[in-house]
Design an enzyme around this catalytic site. Structure first.
Site, PDB file in Angstrom:
ATOM      1  N   LEU A 153       0.853  -1.179   0.000  1.00 31.61           N
ATOM      2  CA  LEU A 153       0.000   0.000   0.000  1.00 31.61           C
ATOM      3  C   LEU A 153       0.890   1.230   0.000  1.00 31.61           C
ATOM      4  O   LEU A 153       1.983   1.221   0.569  1.00 31.61           O
ATOM      5  CB  LEU A 153      -0.894   0.024   1.244  1.00 31.61           C
ATOM      6  CG  LEU A 153      -1.936  -1.098   1.354  1.00 31.61           C
ATOM      7  CD1 LEU A 153      -2.575  -1.084   2.743  1.00 31.61           C
ATOM      8  CD2 LEU A 153      -2.984  -0.959   0.276  1.00 31.61           C
ATOM      9  N   ASP A 154       0.411   2.292  -0.627  1.00 30.47           N
ATOM     10  CA  ASP A 154       1.159   3.544  -0.636  1.00 30.47           C
ATOM     11  C   ASP A 154       1.346   4.057   0.788  1.00 30.47           C
ATOM     12  O   ASP A 154       0.574   3.719   1.689  1.00 30.47           O
ATOM     13  CB  ASP A 154       0.433   4.594  -1.475  1.00 30.47           C
ATOM     14  CG  ASP A 154       0.456   4.270  -2.963  1.00 30.47           C
ATOM     15  OD1 ASP A 154       1.334   3.490  -3.381  1.00 30.47           O
ATOM     16  OD2 ASP A 154      -0.403   4.788  -3.684  1.00 30.47           O
ATOM     17  N   GLN A 155       2.342   4.891   0.974  1.00 29.26           N
ATOM     18  CA  GLN A 155       2.689   5.379   2.302  1.00 29.26           C
ATOM     19  C   GLN A 155       1.512   6.057   2.998  1.00 29.26           C
ATOM     20  O   GLN A 155       1.302   5.868   4.192  1.00 29.26           O
ATOM     21  CB  GLN A 155       3.877   6.341   2.212  1.00 29.26           C
ATOM     22  CG  GLN A 155       4.378   6.795   3.558  1.00 29.26           C
ATOM     23  CD  GLN A 155       5.688   7.541   3.474  1.00 29.26           C
ATOM     24  OE1 GLN A 155       6.343   7.560   2.439  1.00 29.26           O
ATOM     25  NE2 GLN A 155       6.087   8.158   4.561  1.00 29.26           N
TER      26      GLN A 155
END
Length: 148
Positions: A87-89
């Protein structure tokens, strides 16, 4: 690892590091305090990745990522964790990992064959009328303030 087995079949497997591209990832364990386990078996681990934390290190010896925290949670006697999804930050949500490299190709195949499905939910500002499907790239609108 990719053969079907049936009832009564005897399966013996011996794994050595050369069996895997990166058998023992170089992940420095960090504090396990932020690890929120959603689901866990002997081979699989699903954790809730917090918003603002990176999924995995991008540099050698980098710490503070979800992968570092999960490595500490599993302990030094475990070969994993191995990431199955990311998942993106700035995104929070369920992050799938395995505890052993032998499970990775099985889960990758299950994901590719849609036996494992992912559903994404989003918070939106305003009102959406009707129904439909987003099928184009989405991203952050710099003119909208964060709601969280």
């Amino acid at each position: 690892m990719n053969q079907l087995v049936g009832p009564g079949d005897l399966v013996q497997m011996t794994f050595v590091p050369d069996d895997f591209k990166e058998p023992f990832p170089e992940v420095d364990p960090d504090s396990a305090a932020t690890v929120a386990v959603i689901y866990e078996t002997a081979d699989l681990l699903i954790v809730n990745k917090t918003r603002g934390s990176k999924t995995h290190p991008n540099q050698p010896s980098e710490r503070g990522t979800t992968l570092n925290h999960v490595a500490a949670y599993l302990g030094a006697d475990q070969p994993g964790p191995y990431i199955l999804s990311r998942l993106d930050q700035e995104t929070t949500g369920a992050l799938m990992m395995t505890k052993t490299p032998a499970v990775v190709p099985i889960m990758v195949r299950n994901i590719a064959e849609k036996r494992v499905q992912r559903t994404y939910l989003a918070w939106v500002a305003g009102h959406l009328a009707g129904e439909g499907t987003f099928d184009a790239p989405i991203g952050r609108d710099g003119s909208v303030k964060n709601l969280v």
